[in-house]
Structures are given as structure tokens and as C-alpha cells.
Design a protein around this motif. Sequence first.
Motif, PDB file in Angstrom:
ATOM      1  N   ALA A  25      -1.310   6.181   9.484  1.00 52.51           N
ATOM      2  CA  ALA A  25      -2.329   7.074  10.049  1.00 52.51           C
ATOM      3  C   ALA A  25      -3.725   6.583   9.689  1.00 52.51           C
ATOM      4  CB  ALA A  25      -2.130   8.499   9.525  1.00 52.51           C
ATOM      5  N   ALA A  26      -3.911   6.193   8.421  1.00 57.83           N
ATOM      6  CA  ALA A  26      -5.230   5.717   7.978  1.00 57.83           C
ATOM      7  C   ALA A  26      -5.604   4.451   8.738  1.00 57.83           C
ATOM      8  CB  ALA A  26      -5.224   5.455   6.479  1.00 57.83           C
TER       9      ALA A  26
ATOM     10  N   THR B 267      12.293  10.374   1.515  1.00 61.83           N
ATOM     11  CA  THR B 267      11.340  11.137   2.335  1.00 61.83           C
ATOM     12  C   THR B 267       9.923  10.983   1.783  1.00 61.83           C
ATOM     13  OG1 THR B 267      13.094  12.745   2.695  1.00 61.83           O
ATOM     14  CG2 THR B 267      10.884  13.397   3.333  1.00 61.83           C
TER      15      THR B 267
ATOM     16  N   ALA C 179      -3.503   4.197 -11.672  1.00 61.11           N
ATOM     17  CA  ALA C 179      -3.592   3.771 -10.277  1.00 61.11           C
ATOM     18  C   ALA C 179      -4.016   2.304 -10.160  1.00 61.11           C
ATOM     19  CB  ALA C 179      -4.551   4.668  -9.503  1.00 61.11           C
TER      20      ALA C 179
ATOM     21  N   ILE D 223       1.700   6.634  -6.985  1.00 64.63           N
ATOM     22  CA  ILE D 223       0.513   7.352  -7.468  1.00 64.63           C
ATOM     23  C   ILE D 223       0.565   8.837  -7.100  1.00 64.63           C
ATOM     24  CG2 ILE D 223      -2.007   7.563  -7.172  1.00 64.63           C
ATOM     25  CD1 ILE D 223      -2.020   4.473  -6.782  1.00 64.63           C
ATOM     26  N   VAL D 224       0.939   9.120  -5.850  1.00 62.33           N
ATOM     27  CA  VAL D 224       0.953  10.516  -5.388  1.00 62.33           C
ATOM     28  C   VAL D 224       2.150  11.283  -5.949  1.00 62.33           C
ATOM     29  CG1 VAL D 224       1.047  11.999  -3.344  1.00 62.33           C
ATOM     30  CG2 VAL D 224      -0.295   9.912  -3.280  1.00 62.33           C
ATOM     31  N   TYR D 225       3.284  10.592  -6.108  1.00 62.42           N
ATOM     32  CA  TYR D 225       4.493  11.224  -6.638  1.00 62.42           C
ATOM     33  C   TYR D 225       4.930  10.457  -7.877  1.00 62.42           C
ATOM     34  CZ  TYR D 225       4.396  12.845  -1.773  1.00 62.42           C
ATOM     35  OH  TYR D 225       4.008  13.349  -0.561  1.00 62.42           O
TER      36      TYR D 225
ATOM     37  N   THR E  58       3.776   6.975   6.390  1.00 64.68           N
ATOM     38  CA  THR E  58       3.151   7.679   7.517  1.00 64.68           C
ATOM     39  C   THR E  58       1.650   7.781   7.305  1.00 64.68           C
ATOM     40  OG1 THR E  58       5.156   9.028   7.714  1.00 64.68           O
ATOM     41  CG2 THR E  58       3.242   9.779   8.930  1.00 64.68           C
ATOM     42  N   ILE E  59       1.247   8.148   6.089  1.00 63.37           N
ATOM     43  CA  ILE E  59      -0.175   8.306   5.785  1.00 63.37           C
ATOM     44  C   ILE E  59      -0.899   6.954   5.892  1.00 63.37           C
ATOM     45  CG2 ILE E  59      -1.824   8.879   3.960  1.00 63.37           C
ATOM     46  CD1 ILE E  59      -0.647  11.421   4.747  1.00 63.37           C
TER      47      ILE E  59
ATOM     48  N   ASN F 180       6.768   9.593   3.765  1.00 61.84           N
ATOM     49  CA  ASN F 180       5.496  10.314   3.948  1.00 61.84           C
ATOM     50  C   ASN F 180       4.313   9.401   3.656  1.00 61.84           C
ATOM     51  OD1 ASN F 180       6.863  12.651   4.473  1.00 61.84           O
ATOM     52  ND2 ASN F 180       6.456  13.608   2.493  1.00 61.84           N
TER      53      ASN F 180
ATOM     54  N   LYS G 151       0.837  -1.213   0.000  1.00 63.24           N
ATOM     55  CA  LYS G 151       0.000   0.000   0.000  1.00 63.24           C
ATOM     56  C   LYS G 151       0.865   1.252   0.000  1.00 63.24           C
ATOM     57  CE  LYS G 151      -4.351  -1.394   2.138  1.00 63.24           C
ATOM     58  NZ  LYS G 151      -5.003  -1.664   3.418  1.00 63.24           N
TER      59      LYS G 151
ATOM     60  N   ARG H  37       1.032   3.915  -3.052  1.00 60.54           N
ATOM     61  CA  ARG H  37       0.643   5.304  -2.784  1.00 60.54           C
ATOM     62  C   ARG H  37       1.735   6.245  -3.275  1.00 60.54           C
ATOM     63  NH1 ARG H  37      -3.215   8.013   0.740  1.00 60.54           N
ATOM     64  NH2 ARG H  37      -4.135   5.965   1.089  1.00 60.54           N
TER      65      ARG H  37
ATOM     66  N   LYS I  81      -1.821  -0.720  -8.478  1.00 60.09           N
ATOM     67  CA  LYS I  81      -2.302  -1.453  -7.302  1.00 60.09           C
ATOM     68  C   LYS I  81      -2.398  -2.953  -7.547  1.00 60.09           C
ATOM     69  CE  LYS I  81      -4.979   2.349  -5.549  1.00 60.09           C
ATOM     70  NZ  LYS I  81      -6.297   2.843  -5.212  1.00 60.09           N
TER      71      LYS I  81
END
Lengths: 147, 143
Positions: A116-117, A105, A52, A34-36, A112-113, A109, A27, A31, A56
Motif C-alpha cells: 500500500a505504501a 496473517t 528497530a 517491529i509491529v508485532y 499489505t501495508i 498484514n 521491509k 515491519r 532493519k
Amino acid sequence: MVVWTESELSIINSIFSSLDYEDIGPKALCRCLIVYPWTQRYFGGFGNLYNAAAIKSNPNIAAHGIKILHGLDRAVKNMDSIKETYAELSTLHSEKLHVDPDNFTLLGNCLTIEIAAKLGDGFTAETQGTFQKFMAVVVNALGKQYH
Amino acid sequence: MLSKKEKELIIEIWEKLTPVAADIGSDALLRMFASYPGTKTYFSHLDISARSRHLLFHGKKIVQAITEGAKDISQLTVTLAPLQTLHAYQLRIDPTNFKVQLFSHCMLVALACHMGDDFTAVAHAAMDKFLSAFAAVLAEKYR
């Protein structure tokens, strides 16, 4: 030298023992890709990363995500000598894989997300602070052999 | 930069958060203070302990400003004009604090904690892009 309080050690161990590496590794890596999207540059040989959904369901990416979490586990098991533990990995990322260390980094991040989720309110501000300190040490150690 | 679908997704997320604006905003601030203690220096005149009146008030203000900005992203420069002036000339917060590593990152973490699996990678990407644009516009009047 990095100094860890008893509380910080306990928080890091508690976070990682609550994680299913086979779930969160893929995951976090997905992520990140996809995000970067520019991070996909390092995964040219991994197959279809077109969108995406493709990312996945890509088994090579999933396997690599798990590998990364096991790599982080080595730091968790050697909190007082992360720099030494990662010396070889750092050389690998620099000389063979040619990964820009800023990307560490970004992946941090995303991890971390994901955590957190998963933990919701359990991922308190204090917990996050400690986790980010750990990730900063990891990222620093991975960048140490670049020159 | 942001596709039509991403803009709609962003508006949808922020509208849903309006009832908990103070909680999300103050949570993001608290996370930033815990992870990046240097950021506390800008709030030395306030009580920023958890659930304090000041923290909740500021958190709510920030989320409200972000929600306003989300309504018409192409007009960010217009919507944020008064805030640009405030941050540049009065508050003079170093704009690197707005960015990826600091406040924006903590806002993303607060969203993830609140939304769990609903904070998908696609939503995360859209939100990260939006907050980057927001931060950049906010810093425009600094020099």
C-alpha cells in the motif's frame, strides 16, 4: 476449490510483477518484527534484533525476507493449486519451525501495508480486496498440514 | 502500553490528516467493504458507493472521533463514553468488526497509501496499538 476471476488473476500478477522482492521482502519482515514484536521468538538465531534500527540493518533478516517473497512467488505461479504447492512448506512450519499459524496473517498484514505504501492510490479498495483474498488462501494453505 | 514518544507521534499524524479527514475515513470504509463484504450489512440503509455523500460524511465522523481520542489517550474512556453507548445500544455492530482484521486494518492501509514511506514501521506499530485501545474502549459497554 478456490475460484479466481480473470480480473483477480490479472491483479495479483500485476502487483507481484511491480514488486522488487529484494526490497519489499526485507521491509515486510522487518515491519512484522517491529509491529508485532512477539514474532521475534522465531528468529532467535538471527542475531541482533534489539531495536528497530538493529532489525532493519540485520542481514539475516533481510535475506529471510527475500526468501519469503520468493516463496509467495510460487503461489502466484500456481494460483490454481496453492494448497498442493505449499504442502511441504506447511509441514515444515508446523513440525520443524513450530510457528503459530496466526502469525502468517500478521506477516500478510505487514506485506499489505508495504505494498500500500509503495503503490499509494494505485492500491485501490478493489485491488486490496483481491490481494487479501490471495493472502487468505496462502495463509490457509500454510496452515493445512498442522494437526 | 504507549510510550510518550508514540503518543506524540500519533497526535502529530492525526492533526496532519484533519484537512483530509473525510477522504481517509471514507477510503478506510470503502476498503473494508471491498475486503470484508459482511461489513456492508451495517450500512444497508445508506448509499456507500465511492465518494457518496453518506460515505464521506461517515468517514469524516470516524476520523474526527479518532483524532479527538488521540489528543489524550489516557482519557479514552471519558472521550468515547457517548460513542460507546451509541455502538452498544443503538448500532450494535459486532465489535470484532472494529478490530485488527477489519476496520482498524483498513484504516492502517488507508494511512499507508496516503503517507507512503512516512508510514514507517515505528509509526505503524504506534498506530496499531492506539487503534486497538480505541476499539477495545469502544466495545466496553456491550455487556
